[in-house]
Design a protein around this motif. Structure first.
Motif, mmCIF file in Angstrom:
data_model
loop_
_atom_site.group_PDB
_atom_site.id
_atom_site.type_symbol
_atom_site.label_atom_id
_atom_site.label_comp_id
_atom_site.label_asym_id
_atom_site.label_seq_id
_atom_site.Cartn_x
_atom_site.Cartn_y
_atom_site.Cartn_z
ATOM 1 N N LYS A 35 0.835 -1.202 0.000
ATOM 2 C CA LYS A 35 0.000 0.000 0.000
ATOM 3 C C LYS A 35 0.870 1.253 0.000
ATOM 4 N N GLN A 36 2.013 1.190 0.708
ATOM 5 C CA GLN A 36 2.906 2.344 0.729
ATOM 6 C C GLN A 36 3.475 2.616 -0.663
ATOM 7 N N VAL A 37 3.907 1.557 -1.336
ATOM 8 C CA VAL A 37 4.463 1.722 -2.677
ATOM 9 C C VAL A 37 3.390 2.211 -3.644
ATOM 10 N N GLU A 38 2.172 1.699 -3.508
ATOM 11 C CA GLU A 38 1.075 2.169 -4.358
ATOM 12 C C GLU A 38 0.835 3.665 -4.153
ATOM 13 N N ILE A 86 10.960 -0.174 -14.624
ATOM 14 C CA ILE A 86 10.589 -0.841 -13.368
ATOM 15 C C ILE A 86 9.512 -1.890 -13.644
ATOM 16 N N GLY A 87 8.513 -1.506 -14.422
ATOM 17 C CA GLY A 87 7.437 -2.450 -14.728
ATOM 18 C C GLY A 87 7.922 -3.691 -15.447
ATOM 19 N N PHE A 88 8.941 -3.527 -16.289
ATOM 20 C CA PHE A 88 9.471 -4.657 -17.051
ATOM 21 C C PHE A 88 10.540 -5.443 -16.284
ATOM 22 N N GLY A 89 10.837 -5.031 -15.051
ATOM 23 C CA GLY A 89 11.811 -5.769 -14.255
ATOM 24 C C GLY A 89 13.252 -5.396 -14.512
ATOM 25 N N TYR A 90 13.490 -4.295 -15.210
ATOM 26 C CA TYR A 90 14.853 -3.837 -15.473
ATOM 27 C C TYR A 90 15.219 -2.772 -14.427
ATOM 28 N N TYR A 91 15.451 -3.247 -13.213
ATOM 29 C CA TYR A 91 15.618 -2.334 -12.080
ATOM 30 C C TYR A 91 16.939 -1.569 -12.140
ATOM 31 N N ASP A 92 18.005 -2.226 -12.527
ATOM 32 C CA ASP A 92 19.301 -1.536 -12.639
ATOM 33 C C ASP A 92 19.212 -0.404 -13.657
ATOM 34 N N GLU A 93 18.581 -0.686 -14.764
ATOM 35 C CA GLU A 93 18.473 0.303 -15.839
ATOM 36 C C GLU A 93 17.575 1.469 -15.414
ATOM 37 N N SER A 94 16.557 1.169 -14.619
ATOM 38 C CA SER A 94 15.721 2.225 -14.069
ATOM 39 C C SER A 94 16.532 3.127 -13.148
ATOM 40 N N GLU A 193 10.341 -2.147 -5.244
ATOM 41 C CA GLU A 193 10.191 -1.136 -4.201
ATOM 42 C C GLU A 193 11.386 -0.193 -4.154
ATOM 43 N N THR A 194 12.588 -0.746 -4.271
ATOM 44 C CA THR A 194 13.786 0.094 -4.234
ATOM 45 C C THR A 194 13.807 1.072 -5.394
ATOM 46 N N SER A 195 13.458 0.609 -6.576
ATOM 47 C CA SER A 195 13.508 1.455 -7.768
ATOM 48 C C SER A 195 12.432 2.536 -7.737
ATOM 49 N N VAL A 232 7.251 13.423 -0.723
ATOM 50 C CA VAL A 232 8.432 13.254 0.138
ATOM 51 C C VAL A 232 8.037 12.616 1.470
ATOM 52 N N GLU A 233 6.883 12.997 1.999
ATOM 53 C CA GLU A 233 6.435 12.458 3.285
ATOM 54 C C GLU A 233 6.173 10.960 3.235
ATOM 55 N N LEU A 234 5.940 10.426 2.053
ATOM 56 C CA LEU A 234 5.697 8.992 1.906
ATOM 57 C C LEU A 234 6.984 8.176 1.834
ATOM 58 N N LEU A 235 8.108 8.867 1.636
ATOM 59 C CA LEU A 235 9.382 8.181 1.409
ATOM 60 C C LEU A 235 10.124 7.958 2.720
ATOM 61 N N PRO A 236 10.948 6.913 2.792
ATOM 62 C CA PRO A 236 11.775 6.701 3.988
ATOM 63 C C PRO A 236 12.812 7.800 4.129
#
Length: 239
Positions: A35-38, A86-94, A193-195, A232-236
């Motif tokens: 829910k946080q990521v959404e 990110i959606g395609f799973g290419y996290y490094d490239e994102s 989540e990280t990306s 910003v308030e939603l981010l760690p």
């Protein structure tokens, strides 16, 4: 006797197979966030939408230099590409694209800290800009002004290591507890989540100062700033 493997696709069939895997990963990405990521994705979409409108003079053109509009535009296109990856799973490239956005964010923070740098940056030769406004030089100048560097040395180094600069220990797409390298197209919760968080923070570092610096009607500038602060308030605390 080894079990024979099916023929591995080549040529156009290879691209079609990868597109099929990417589409499946994208479907999982849409329904697998916390829910946080959404909430972050929703907030990010709003901020990028406002930047997009700023970039294309959606609310009207002021008729002056469009430096901040162009920086907003580069941020938008990089953010759109980063989110798609990110959606395609290419996290490094994102993360590599988020790194590019973070460089714009630090530059915007410098302009906000000392507006004299805006004109100097615009009027400098290419050689002077590379020397005086490299990512490291921008960070050092902000620090010399007693300002806060939005993307500090450690976070920038991490973005470079994971997303851009290869080294002997580079593992492609290893966003899982086992540190297994994965060549994209497969959903990984950690990578997703990280990306998303890295992209959201990078975009905020541009949008916040831009709301103060761009030539916008007050209502639009205030909306951009308020939506950025809400995101910003939603981010760690640590991006």
């Amino acid at each position: 006797m080894k079990t024979p493997r099916p023929d591995f696709p080549t040529g156009r069939a290879f691209w079609q197979r990868m597109a099929s895997l990417e589409d499946e990963c994208a479907r999982k990405s849409l329904r697998s966030g916390s829910k946080q990521v959404e909430a972050i994705v929703d907030g990010l979409g709003t901020v990028v939408s406002l930047l997009y409108r700023t970039a294309c003079c959606y609310w009207g053109c002021h008729g002056r230099e469009h430096v901040f509009e162009y920086l907003a535009g580069r941020t938008c296109t990089s953010a759109l590409g980063s989110y798609r990856l990110i959606g395609f799973g290419y996290y490094d490239e994102s993360l590599a694209l988020s790194r590019n956005i973070s460089e714009i964010g630090n530059l915007m923070q410098l302009f906000f800290s000392d507006a004299a740098h805006i004109r100097k940056w615009i009027d400098s030769s290419e050689k002077e800009r590379r020397h005086d406004y490299s990512p490291a030089a921008v960070r050092k100048t902000i620090e010399a002004l007693d300002g806060v560097v939005p993307t500090d040395k450690d976070h920038y180094a991490w973005l470079c290591e994971v997303g851009t600069h290869v080294n002997p220990s580079t593992l492609p797409g290893a966003h899982n507890d086992e540190r297994r390298p994965i060549l994209g197209s497969i959903f990984q919760t950690q990578g997703h989540e990280t990306s998303v968080r890295a992209l959201a923070w990078a975009v905020c570092t541009v949008a916040g100062p831009l709301a103060k610096l761009a030539i916008l009607e007050r209502q639009h500038a205030n909306e951009l700033l308020e939506q950025t602060l809400s995101l910003v308030e939603l981010l760690p605390d640590e991006p």
